[in-house]
Scaffold this active site. Structure first.
Site, PDB file in Angstrom:
ATOM      1  N   GLY A   1      -7.229 -27.260  -0.718  1.00 22.73           N
ATOM      2  CA  GLY A   1      -6.065 -28.162  -0.649  1.00 22.73           C
ATOM      3  C   GLY A   1      -5.741 -28.736  -1.864  1.00 22.73           C
ATOM      4  O   GLY A   1      -7.284 -29.164  -2.103  1.00 22.73           O
TER       5      GLY A   1
ATOM      6  N   CYS B   1     -13.577 -26.547   0.779  1.00 25.05           N
ATOM      7  CA  CYS B   1     -12.827 -27.430  -0.292  1.00 25.05           C
ATOM      8  C   CYS B   1     -13.050 -28.064  -0.175  1.00 25.05           C
ATOM      9  O   CYS B   1     -13.701 -29.057   0.448  1.00 25.05           O
ATOM     10  CB  CYS B   1     -12.435 -26.361  -1.626  1.00 25.05           C
ATOM     11  SG  CYS B   1     -11.507 -27.363  -3.407  1.00 25.05           S
ATOM     12  N   TYR B   2     -11.726 -28.719  -0.085  1.00 24.75           N
ATOM     13  CA  TYR B   2     -10.914 -30.035   1.197  1.00 24.75           C
ATOM     14  C   TYR B   2     -11.309 -29.475   2.461  1.00 24.75           C
ATOM     15  O   TYR B   2     -11.795 -31.088   2.803  1.00 24.75           O
ATOM     16  CB  TYR B   2      -9.466 -29.159   0.972  1.00 24.75           C
ATOM     17  CG  TYR B   2      -9.094 -31.046   1.669  1.00 24.75           C
ATOM     18  CD1 TYR B   2      -8.435 -32.064   0.622  1.00 24.75           C
ATOM     19  CD2 TYR B   2      -8.431 -30.668   2.822  1.00 24.75           C
ATOM     20  CE1 TYR B   2      -7.600 -32.981   1.402  1.00 24.75           C
ATOM     21  CE2 TYR B   2      -7.707 -31.685   3.524  1.00 24.75           C
ATOM     22  CZ  TYR B   2      -7.560 -33.243   2.612  1.00 24.75           C
ATOM     23  OH  TYR B   2      -6.773 -34.304   3.016  1.00 24.75           O
TER      24      TYR B   2
ATOM     25  N   HIS C   1     -15.586 -21.027  -3.611  1.00 21.83           N
ATOM     26  CA  HIS C   1     -13.853 -20.757  -2.384  1.00 21.83           C
ATOM     27  C   HIS C   1     -14.722 -18.687  -2.614  1.00 21.83           C
ATOM     28  O   HIS C   1     -14.427 -18.425  -3.366  1.00 21.83           O
ATOM     29  CB  HIS C   1     -12.979 -20.507  -3.870  1.00 21.83           C
ATOM     30  CG  HIS C   1     -12.525 -21.717  -3.800  1.00 21.83           C
ATOM     31  ND1 HIS C   1     -11.096 -21.792  -2.559  1.00 21.83           N
ATOM     32  CD2 HIS C   1     -11.997 -22.658  -4.301  1.00 21.83           C
ATOM     33  CE1 HIS C   1     -10.935 -23.180  -2.767  1.00 21.83           C
ATOM     34  NE2 HIS C   1     -11.668 -23.322  -3.998  1.00 21.83           N
TER      35      HIS C   1
ATOM     36  N   GLU D   1     -13.429 -17.174  -0.376  1.00 15.50           N
ATOM     37  CA  GLU D   1     -12.300 -15.939  -0.597  1.00 15.50           C
ATOM     38  C   GLU D   1     -12.280 -15.200  -1.854  1.00 15.50           C
ATOM     39  O   GLU D   1     -11.240 -13.981  -1.681  1.00 15.50           O
ATOM     40  CB  GLU D   1     -11.082 -16.630   0.078  1.00 15.50           C
ATOM     41  CG  GLU D   1     -10.701 -17.582  -0.740  1.00 15.50           C
ATOM     42  CD  GLU D   1     -10.987 -18.776  -0.554  1.00 15.50           C
ATOM     43  OE1 GLU D   1     -12.570 -18.960  -0.203  1.00 15.50           O
ATOM     44  OE2 GLU D   1     -10.574 -19.597  -0.713  1.00 15.50           O
TER      45      GLU D   1
ATOM     46  N   SER E   1      15.072   1.214   6.394  1.00 13.07           N
ATOM     47  CA  SER E   1      15.637   1.368   5.243  1.00 13.07           C
ATOM     48  C   SER E   1      14.550   2.759   4.136  1.00 13.07           C
ATOM     49  O   SER E   1      14.959   3.206   3.430  1.00 13.07           O
ATOM     50  CB  SER E   1      14.886   0.106   4.189  1.00 13.07           C
ATOM     51  OG  SER E   1      14.300  -0.112   4.287  1.00 13.07           O
ATOM     52  N   GLY E   2      13.980   3.617   4.832  1.00 15.20           N
ATOM     53  CA  GLY E   2      12.511   3.949   4.419  1.00 15.20           C
ATOM     54  C   GLY E   2      12.079   3.458   4.064  1.00 15.20           C
ATOM     55  O   GLY E   2      10.859   4.517   3.571  1.00 15.20           O
ATOM     56  N   GLY E   3      11.486   2.263   3.867  1.00 12.28           N
ATOM     57  CA  GLY E   3      10.584   1.706   2.906  1.00 12.28           C
ATOM     58  C   GLY E   3       9.638   1.772   4.226  1.00 12.28           C
ATOM     59  O   GLY E   3       9.246   2.263   4.941  1.00 12.28           O
ATOM     60  N   VAL E   4       8.375   1.186   3.344  1.00 14.12           N
ATOM     61  CA  VAL E   4       7.122   1.208   4.452  1.00 14.12           C
ATOM     62  C   VAL E   4       7.436   0.606   5.400  1.00 14.12           C
ATOM     63  O   VAL E   4       6.675   0.157   6.796  1.00 14.12           O
ATOM     64  CB  VAL E   4       5.833   0.162   3.986  1.00 14.12           C
ATOM     65  CG1 VAL E   4       4.885   0.546   4.216  1.00 14.12           C
ATOM     66  CG2 VAL E   4       5.714   1.249   2.623  1.00 14.12           C
ATOM     67  N   ASP E   5       7.183  -0.804   5.416  1.00 12.65           N
ATOM     68  CA  ASP E   5       7.522  -2.172   6.637  1.00 12.65           C
ATOM     69  C   ASP E   5       8.521  -1.670   8.309  1.00 12.65           C
ATOM     70  O   ASP E   5       8.193  -1.520   8.947  1.00 12.65           O
ATOM     71  CB  ASP E   5       7.747  -3.195   6.351  1.00 12.65           C
ATOM     72  CG  ASP E   5       6.739  -3.413   5.026  1.00 12.65           C
ATOM     73  OD1 ASP E   5       6.003  -3.073   4.765  1.00 12.65           O
ATOM     74  OD2 ASP E   5       7.589  -5.084   4.430  1.00 12.65           O
ATOM     75  N   SER E   6      10.033  -1.317   7.810  1.00 13.82           N
ATOM     76  CA  SER E   6      10.435  -0.721   8.694  1.00 13.82           C
ATOM     77  C   SER E   6      10.069   0.601   9.175  1.00 13.82           C
ATOM     78  O   SER E   6      10.787   0.512  10.171  1.00 13.82           O
ATOM     79  CB  SER E   6      11.911  -1.444   8.281  1.00 13.82           C
ATOM     80  OG  SER E   6      12.402   0.041   7.027  1.00 13.82           O
TER      81      SER E   6
ATOM     82  N   LYS F   1       0.260  -6.203   3.949  1.00 11.90           N
ATOM     83  CA  LYS F   1       1.620  -5.202   3.413  1.00 11.90           C
ATOM     84  C   LYS F   1       0.248  -3.751   3.708  1.00 11.90           C
ATOM     85  O   LYS F   1       0.262  -3.027   4.076  1.00 11.90           O
ATOM     86  CB  LYS F   1       1.464  -5.395   2.220  1.00 11.90           C
ATOM     87  CG  LYS F   1       2.383  -3.512   1.530  1.00 11.90           C
ATOM     88  CD  LYS F   1       3.757  -4.093   1.692  1.00 11.90           C
ATOM     89  CE  LYS F   1       4.335  -3.159   1.466  1.00 11.90           C
ATOM     90  NZ  LYS F   1       5.840  -3.457   1.888  1.00 11.90           N
TER      91      LYS F   1
END
Ligand code: XMP
Length: 537
Positions: free
Chosen positions: A72, A99-100, A189, A191, A244-249, A393
């Site tokens: 942080g 770290c923090y 870090h 990560e 919408s035809g997108g990946v998520d929906s 995603k």
């Protein structure tokens, strides 16, 4: 996406199983907090981010097998320095401070932290000074990424320095452990990719120290979600989904369809600013490849009429968002008249949208209003089903693959809700939409042909309200200019412009100028985000 609808969101149900099952990450406002969550999940272990101020009861309700304290921007000596519930350090479960997180652990337990006068930033070497399961994967010496000001000076009782920076191990304290108290911390870090063995170090914490197993797989996720959706919707309930035809929906709808079959109705709206052939292509894919019950509504004339004369980007977004809700509501009413009255709305909300609303400093300032059907549940009194709200995603793509969603749907690049309207600078008219669609189709075709479509986060054309002089054959031309935008990104929050091969740029430019009457100039956008955004409006 719109964080303001959180009041209608169901609270995440804590895991009910008795066995500890994942990692809680306490967020102290560090820029890498989401990365920590990803690195844990990449090892098939569930992780959830909570704000640093979460109470011990909230943390314990998750039954975590371990806790990670993020980095942080604060100094532990700041007057309003963020602190966590003291029970975190009581030895209930292993804790890893980063770290923090290290400095807070040290200070909270009676040690001393040095208020540094300079920042240590960048790659550093650290040397192991004592054996610890935490460092097993790192060897005697390793390169790590440092980004901190303060550093630990005196350790609390029971702690031992297990690594220091500097080749001789004579530098600042880099890693500490109090195994008897189940407490561990690193100053660097693990990560970030610049710490080459960082994922392995996190793995040691997860598996060797917390005793977790790699069980957070797409298959396990799907099975748990199917059971949960069936329980929520019941044997007779109905749900509706804006596709919408997108990946998520698409993945969200497929998951819910798998759970409740045709009691899910999907609605796909043509808002007049889709890409070329998209309205028909998406319908075919969703109906044929996925067997979804789909209602397609062509409202393009309505949208274009509402957009006439509008040039302001925010106004365009608001008009499209509002009209979308109207069209969708009308469709839901029509369905309800035919007895399939939906009580639930399925949304493809992802984890980054959820955590934004619990970040240390509150939701970030609105740079662009993303409509994403955000107003729907409140307006329609629908209860939300958000089966992907725990996922990033790339995890959605893995879940989609497990569900058998065809690769061409899973690998689609993100496309904004307001569609081409935010890529047509100036007024949106049917003619200008057609112009941009033609150029965009060529660019995508060439990028696919070069095998780069799936590697890019996004690639698309933008139409400028600018005309330039050119020459074609022996004729002077005075046509419109368009922009090619192609970016690499991990999550859309930051992005770098893609170094596309010159031959590809040449092919796209030549074809657009030759094949799209009215366009006579193509330029390439070499702006990263920040300071630019990915979309032009
Ligand atoms: P910007 O332009 O803000 O975009 O850098 C970041 C990512 O978000 C997408 N985007 C949207 N997605 N509704 C959406 O669903 C929107 O209104 C919207 N605006 C931008 C953009 O395509 C990029 O991936």
């Amino acid at each position: 996406m719109e964080p303001s609808q959180s009041q209608s969101r169901p609270q995440r149900q804590p895991e009910t199983s008795a066995a500890p099952s994942g990692i809680v990450i306490l967020d102290f406002g560090g820029q890498y907090t989401q990365l920590i969550a990803r690195r844990v999940r990449e090892q098939d272990v569930f992780s959830e981010i909570l704000p640093f101020r979460a109470s011990w009861a909230e943390i314990a309700a998750r039954r975590p097998a371990g806790i990670i304290l993020s980095g942080g921007p604060s100094s532990v000596y700041d007057a309003d320095a963020p602190r966590c519930a003291p029970e975190v350090f009581a030895g209930h479960v292993p804790v890893l401070g980063i770290c923090y997180g290290l400095q807070l652990m040290v200070l909270s337990l009676g040690g001393k932290v040095k208020n540094a006068d300079h920042r240590e930033y960048g790659a550093a070497r650290v040397r192991r000074l004592a054996p610890s399961p935490l460092l097993d994967a790192m060897g005697d010496e390793a390169t790590v990424w440092m980004s901190h000001g303060d550093e630990a000076l005196e350790l609390p009782p029971g702690f031992q320095v297990i690594a220091r920076s500097g080749h001789g191990g004579d530098g600042a304290i880099a890693a500490i452990a109090a195994p008897g108290r189940k407490l561990f911390a690193v100053q660097f870090h693990p990560e970030v990719r610049h710490t080459p063995n960082g994922s392995a170090l996190l793995g040691s914490f997860l598996f060797a120290i917390c005793g977790l197993r790699a069980e957070w797989t797409p298959r396990a996720f799907v099975e748990r979600q199917l059971a949960q959706i069936r329980e929520t919707v019941g044997a007779n309930g109905h749900a509706i989904c804006a596709l919408s035809g997108g990946v998520d929906s698409t993945v969200a709808a497929t998951l819910v369809h798998r759970a409740i079959g045709d009691r899910l109705t999907c609605v796909f709206v043509n808002n007049g600013v889709l890409r070329r052939n998209e309205f028909s292509q998406v319908q075919t894919r969703l109906r044929v490849a996925l067997g979804l019950k789909l209602v397609a509504v062509d409202a393009s004339q309505q949208f274009l009429a509402a957009l006439a004369g509008v040039t302001d980007p925010e106004q365009k977004r608001k008009i499209i968002g509002r009209l979308f809700i109207e069209v969708f509501e009308a469709e839901a009413d029509r369905l309800a008249a035919g007895r399939a009255k939906a009580e639930y709305l399925v949304q493809g909300t992802l984890y980054p949208d959820v955590i934004e609303s619990v970040s240390v400093h509150g939701p970030s300032a609105t740079i662009k209003s993303h409509h994403n059907v955000g107003g729907l549940p409140a307006a329609m009194r629908l209860k939300l089903i958000e089966p992907l709200r725990d996922l990033f995603k790339d995890e959605v793509r893995r879940v989609g693959a497990d569900l058998g969603v065809p690769a061409e749907l899973i690998q689609r690049q993100p496309f904004p809700g307001p569609g081409l309207a935010v890529r047509i600078l100036g007024e949106v008219t049917a003619e200008r939409v057609a112009l941009l669609q033609a150029a965009d189709a060529i660019a995508l075709e060439e990028i696919r042909r070069a095998g780069l479509y799936e590697q890019l986060w996004q690639s698309f054309m933008v139409l400028l309200p600018v005309r330039t002089v050119g020459v074609m054959g022996d004729q002077r031309t005075y046509g419109h200019a368009c922009v090619l935008r192609a970016v690499n990104s991990e999550d859309g929050m930051t992005a770098d412009w893609a170094r596309l091969p010159a031959e590809l740029l040449a092919a796209i430019s030549t074809r657009i100028v030759n094949e799209v009457p009215g366009l006579n100039r193509v330029v390439y956008d070499i702006t990263s985000k920040p300071p630019g955004t990915i979309e032009w409006e």
